[in-house]
Motif scaffolding. Structure first.
Motif, PDB file in Angstrom:
ATOM      1  N   ALA A 184      -8.147  83.086  65.673  1.00  9.55           N
ATOM      2  CA  ALA A 184      -9.373  83.851  66.219  1.00  9.55           C
ATOM      3  C   ALA A 184      -9.297  83.504  67.751  1.00  9.55           C
ATOM      4  O   ALA A 184      -9.383  84.589  68.140  1.00  9.55           O
ATOM      5  CB  ALA A 184     -10.942  83.264  66.074  1.00  9.55           C
ATOM      6  N   ALA A 185      -8.956  82.211  68.118  1.00 11.81           N
ATOM      7  CA  ALA A 185      -9.093  81.789  69.659  1.00 11.81           C
ATOM      8  C   ALA A 185      -7.594  82.760  69.881  1.00 11.81           C
ATOM      9  O   ALA A 185      -7.535  82.844  70.963  1.00 11.81           O
ATOM     10  CB  ALA A 185      -9.176  80.288  69.404  1.00 11.81           C
ATOM     11  N   GLN A 186      -6.352  82.564  69.342  1.00  9.49           N
ATOM     12  CA  GLN A 186      -5.166  83.455  69.687  1.00  9.49           C
ATOM     13  C   GLN A 186      -5.841  85.201  69.715  1.00  9.49           C
ATOM     14  O   GLN A 186      -5.629  84.990  70.304  1.00  9.49           O
ATOM     15  CB  GLN A 186      -4.568  83.106  68.845  1.00  9.49           C
ATOM     16  N   ALA A 187      -6.202  85.016  69.252  1.00  6.76           N
ATOM     17  CA  ALA A 187      -7.043  86.589  69.104  1.00  6.76           C
ATOM     18  C   ALA A 187      -7.687  86.628  70.430  1.00  6.76           C
ATOM     19  O   ALA A 187      -7.064  87.609  71.492  1.00  6.76           O
ATOM     20  CB  ALA A 187      -7.346  87.169  68.022  1.00  6.76           C
ATOM     21  N   ALA A 188      -8.421  85.996  70.927  1.00  2.87           N
ATOM     22  CA  ALA A 188      -9.607  86.092  71.719  1.00  2.87           C
ATOM     23  C   ALA A 188      -8.910  85.822  73.003  1.00  2.87           C
ATOM     24  O   ALA A 188      -8.570  86.552  74.058  1.00  2.87           O
ATOM     25  CB  ALA A 188     -10.213  85.216  71.852  1.00  2.87           C
ATOM     26  N   LEU A 189      -7.370  85.369  73.098  1.00  4.94           N
ATOM     27  CA  LEU A 189      -6.750  84.903  74.622  1.00  4.94           C
ATOM     28  C   LEU A 189      -5.710  86.262  74.886  1.00  4.94           C
ATOM     29  O   LEU A 189      -5.548  86.778  75.941  1.00  4.94           O
ATOM     30  CB  LEU A 189      -5.957  83.670  74.182  1.00  4.94           C
ATOM     31  N   LEU A 209      -1.798  74.598  63.729  1.00  9.89           N
ATOM     32  CA  LEU A 209      -1.673  75.669  65.077  1.00  9.89           C
ATOM     33  C   LEU A 209      -0.265  76.875  63.670  1.00  9.89           C
ATOM     34  O   LEU A 209       0.037  77.316  63.388  1.00  9.89           O
ATOM     35  CB  LEU A 209      -0.644  75.672  66.316  1.00  9.89           C
ATOM     36  N   ALA A 210       0.565  75.165  64.151  1.00  8.06           N
ATOM     37  CA  ALA A 210       2.235  75.803  63.101  1.00  8.06           C
ATOM     38  C   ALA A 210       1.312  75.653  60.829  1.00  8.06           C
ATOM     39  O   ALA A 210       1.846  77.103  60.656  1.00  8.06           O
ATOM     40  CB  ALA A 210       2.711  74.412  63.469  1.00  8.06           C
ATOM     41  N   ALA A 211       0.538  75.579  60.971  1.00 10.20           N
ATOM     42  CA  ALA A 211      -0.416  75.745  59.888  1.00 10.20           C
ATOM     43  C   ALA A 211      -0.377  76.805  59.318  1.00 10.20           C
ATOM     44  O   ALA A 211      -0.529  77.629  58.073  1.00 10.20           O
ATOM     45  CB  ALA A 211      -1.270  74.276  59.480  1.00 10.20           C
ATOM     46  N   GLU A 212      -1.220  76.914  60.520  1.00 12.15           N
ATOM     47  CA  GLU A 212      -1.892  78.367  60.498  1.00 12.15           C
ATOM     48  C   GLU A 212      -0.941  79.645  60.980  1.00 12.15           C
ATOM     49  O   GLU A 212      -1.287  79.903  60.382  1.00 12.15           O
ATOM     50  CB  GLU A 212      -2.840  78.660  61.680  1.00 12.15           C
ATOM     51  N   GLY A 213       0.323  79.471  60.848  1.00  9.84           N
ATOM     52  CA  GLY A 213       1.226  80.483  61.236  1.00  9.84           C
ATOM     53  C   GLY A 213       1.300  80.936  62.637  1.00  9.84           C
ATOM     54  O   GLY A 213       2.139  82.071  62.704  1.00  9.84           O
ATOM     55  N   LEU A 214       0.808  79.739  63.358  1.00 13.01           N
ATOM     56  CA  LEU A 214       0.849  80.994  64.904  1.00 13.01           C
ATOM     57  C   LEU A 214       2.106  80.623  65.931  1.00 13.01           C
ATOM     58  O   LEU A 214       2.056  81.013  66.736  1.00 13.01           O
ATOM     59  CB  LEU A 214      -0.339  80.323  65.096  1.00 13.01           C
ATOM     60  N   LEU A 215       2.508  79.571  65.270  1.00 12.93           N
ATOM     61  CA  LEU A 215       3.736  79.598  66.248  1.00 12.93           C
ATOM     62  C   LEU A 215       5.426  79.832  65.959  1.00 12.93           C
ATOM     63  O   LEU A 215       6.029  80.176  64.304  1.00 12.93           O
ATOM     64  CB  LEU A 215       4.061  77.572  66.227  1.00 12.93           C
ATOM     65  N   ASP A 216       5.908  80.519  67.087  1.00  8.77           N
ATOM     66  CA  ASP A 216       6.718  81.074  67.513  1.00  8.77           C
ATOM     67  C   ASP A 216       7.756  80.283  67.527  1.00  8.77           C
ATOM     68  O   ASP A 216       9.077  81.130  67.172  1.00  8.77           O
ATOM     69  CB  ASP A 216       6.550  83.088  68.131  1.00  8.77           C
ATOM     70  N   HIS A 236       0.500  66.509  64.075  1.00 11.50           N
ATOM     71  CA  HIS A 236       0.010  65.088  62.960  1.00 11.50           C
ATOM     72  C   HIS A 236      -1.147  65.718  62.263  1.00 11.50           C
ATOM     73  O   HIS A 236      -1.764  66.117  63.228  1.00 11.50           O
ATOM     74  CB  HIS A 236      -0.011  64.760  64.245  1.00 11.50           C
ATOM     75  N   GLY A 237      -1.314  65.724  60.769  1.00  4.26           N
ATOM     76  CA  GLY A 237      -1.947  66.086  60.184  1.00  4.26           C
ATOM     77  C   GLY A 237      -1.960  67.348  59.824  1.00  4.26           C
ATOM     78  O   GLY A 237      -3.010  67.039  58.126  1.00  4.26           O
ATOM     79  N   ALA A 238      -2.385  67.857  59.823  1.00  2.00           N
ATOM     80  CA  ALA A 238      -2.243  69.501  59.008  1.00  2.00           C
ATOM     81  C   ALA A 238      -1.066  69.785  58.285  1.00  2.00           C
ATOM     82  O   ALA A 238      -0.223  69.419  58.200  1.00  2.00           O
ATOM     83  CB  ALA A 238      -2.700  70.688  60.026  1.00  2.00           C
ATOM     84  N   HIS A 239      -1.682  70.260  57.196  1.00  5.82           N
ATOM     85  CA  HIS A 239      -0.117  70.367  55.844  1.00  5.82           C
ATOM     86  C   HIS A 239      -0.213  72.249  55.967  1.00  5.82           C
ATOM     87  O   HIS A 239      -0.721  72.953  55.931  1.00  5.82           O
ATOM     88  CB  HIS A 239      -1.052  70.298  54.585  1.00  5.82           C
ATOM     89  N   MET A 240       0.967  71.674  55.918  1.00  7.68           N
ATOM     90  CA  MET A 240       1.501  73.116  55.787  1.00  7.68           C
ATOM     91  C   MET A 240       1.299  73.911  54.068  1.00  7.68           C
ATOM     92  O   MET A 240       2.455  72.705  53.807  1.00  7.68           O
ATOM     93  CB  MET A 240       2.912  73.969  56.142  1.00  7.68           C
ATOM     94  N   ALA A 241       1.127  74.887  53.817  1.00  7.29           N
ATOM     95  CA  ALA A 241       1.672  75.312  52.380  1.00  7.29           C
ATOM     96  C   ALA A 241       3.703  75.182  52.087  1.00  7.29           C
ATOM     97  O   ALA A 241       4.002  74.752  51.461  1.00  7.29           O
ATOM     98  CB  ALA A 241       1.061  76.478  52.407  1.00  7.29           C
ATOM     99  N   ASP A 242       3.786  75.931  52.710  1.00  6.94           N
ATOM    100  CA  ASP A 242       5.157  76.142  52.673  1.00  6.94           C
ATOM    101  C   ASP A 242       6.145  75.637  53.886  1.00  6.94           C
ATOM    102  O   ASP A 242       5.822  76.294  55.232  1.00  6.94           O
ATOM    103  CB  ASP A 242       5.842  77.241  52.575  1.00  6.94           C
ATOM    104  N   ALA A 243       7.315  74.816  54.323  1.00  8.75           N
ATOM    105  CA  ALA A 243       7.448  74.831  55.791  1.00  8.75           C
ATOM    106  C   ALA A 243       8.302  76.111  56.042  1.00  8.75           C
ATOM    107  O   ALA A 243       8.722  77.195  55.589  1.00  8.75           O
ATOM    108  CB  ALA A 243       8.998  73.484  55.226  1.00  8.75           C
ATOM    109  N   GLN A 244       8.337  75.699  57.712  1.00  2.00           N
ATOM    110  CA  GLN A 244       9.003  77.250  58.272  1.00  2.00           C
ATOM    111  C   GLN A 244      10.199  76.988  58.614  1.00  2.00           C
ATOM    112  O   GLN A 244       9.947  75.767  59.281  1.00  2.00           O
ATOM    113  CB  GLN A 244       7.203  77.569  58.895  1.00  2.00           C
ATOM    114  N   ARG A 245      10.857  77.835  58.461  1.00  2.00           N
ATOM    115  CA  ARG A 245      11.968  77.937  59.016  1.00  2.00           C
ATOM    116  C   ARG A 245      12.575  77.648  60.467  1.00  2.00           C
ATOM    117  O   ARG A 245      11.694  79.517  60.495  1.00  2.00           O
ATOM    118  CB  ARG A 245      13.327  78.492  58.346  1.00  2.00           C
ATOM    119  N   MET A 246      12.793  77.325  61.288  1.00  3.93           N
ATOM    120  CA  MET A 246      13.593  77.725  62.814  1.00  3.93           C
ATOM    121  C   MET A 246      14.987  77.988  62.910  1.00  3.93           C
ATOM    122  O   MET A 246      15.779  77.265  62.137  1.00  3.93           O
ATOM    123  CB  MET A 246      12.979  76.579  63.331  1.00  3.93           C
TER     124      MET A 246
END
Ligand SMILES: NC(=O)c1ccc[n+]([C@@H]2O[C@H](COP(=O)([O-])OP(=O)(O)OC[C@H]3O[C@@H](n4cnc5c(N)ncnc54)[C@H](OP(=O)(O)O)[C@@H]3O)[C@@H](O)[C@H]2O)c1
Length: 267
Positions: A184-189, A209-216, A236-246
């Motif tokens: 929601a914060a990103q949507a507000a920005l 941010l990464a765990a929420e899938g927001l990082l491009d 640090h800290g947040a858990h990602m369900a799946d590793a994100q490929r970059m």
């Protein structure tokens, strides 16, 4: 600076570059040339946000030395840091980084004034601070001297007195309960027209941010240093369900420092 890999066009990736072929010495001494390497994708002009992170780490993954990122940085790192800010509409940052690094307002730079005006951007990016406690020094220049009013993003149930005090000196956005809802914060920005988004961490905010899938995109500067110790990684800290490929889209070297630019792999 040696440009080892140059950006190329991709539907979801950055705009096409006219930089010389990969592996050649490139004249990146001008800010304009660096700005081209780090151009946001065209999609930001049609209202779609693009969130880029800029972080620095040691070879063994430390995100700070003696409590700060300064010891990991270099002249070229600071130059790229400045260019990334100058390209952005908004800089999203965690409150602990603001406190630890003594964040000041972003400054307007003459070299980017015309391009920013042409793109409809404010003279300098807005700093947007994410905080739950709202324990912020509201007498600091970040709140008393910004070119563009600083934004603070807090949960709706943050302490009422603190919310009122913040609203006196900053634009307060409240989203989420207990903690800031970062989607929601990103949507507000984005709703404010700030689609060229940059985050400078710190690690706890960036992990979420990464765990929420927001990082491009991640611009990671790799410092030729070993740090060991207890320093956190850049996320640090947040858990990602799946590793994100970059995928690597740009690589610059100077004095043993590597300046990487990785973008999200299109799904
Ligand atoms: N290597 C690098 O590139 C780099 C970059 C930046 C920072 N750093 C270093 O990293 C350290 C600071 O980073 P950090 O990871 O400890 O902290 P951080 O991510 O900068 O900030 C954490 C704080 O942000 C707020 N926050 C984060 N997520 C939130 C959410 N979802 N809802 C509400 N509030 C939220 C909270 O603020 P409140 O406590 O106010 O509630 C939280 O304590 C410093 O040592 C700094 O020098 C390194």
């Amino acid at each position: 600076m040696r440009q080892l890999i140059r950006p190329s066009h991709s539907p979801a990736g950055p705009a096409e570059s006219t930089a010389p072929p990969s592996g050649t010495e490139a004249d990146l001494s001008s800010l304009a040339a660096l700005a081209e390497v780090y151009a946001y994708p065209e999609s930001v002009t049609s209202g779609r946000p693009w969130l880029r992170a800029n972080m620095v780490g040691s070879l063994d993954g430390a995100a700070r030395l003696a409590g700060l990122s300064e010891g990991l940085s270099s002249e070229a790192d600071k130059r790229i840091f400045g260019v990334l800010r100058a390209l952005s509409d908004v800089v999203l940052v965690g409150a602990e980084t603001v406190r630890a690094e003594g964040y000041r307002p972003a400054r307007a730079r003459a070299e980017f004034a015309a391009a920013r005006a042409a793109a409809g951007q404010t003279p300098a990016p807005v700093i947007a601070v994410v905080s739950r406690s709202l324990t912020l020094d509201l007498s600091a220049p970040l709140f008393t001297e910004p070119l563009v009013r600083t934004v603070v993003i807090a949960p709706e149930d943050a302490p009422a007195a603190a919310r009122a005090a913040v609203a006196e000196v900053a634009d307060l956005i409240t989203v989420g309960h207990g903690s800031v809802d970062l989607v929601a914060a990103q949507a507000a920005l984005t709703a404010r027209g700030w689609t060229r988004q940059l985050t400078e961490g710190g690690p706890r905010l960036l992990g979420q941010l990464a765990a929420e899938g927001l990082l491009d995109e991640l611009c990671l500067s790799l410092a030729p240093l070993l740090a060991a110790g207890e320093a956190p990684r850049i996320m640090h800290g947040a858990h990602m369900a799946d590793a994100q490929r970059m995928r690597l889209v740009s690589l610059i070297e100077q004095k043993g420092f590597l300046f990487t630019r990785y973008c999200r792999t299109p799904e």
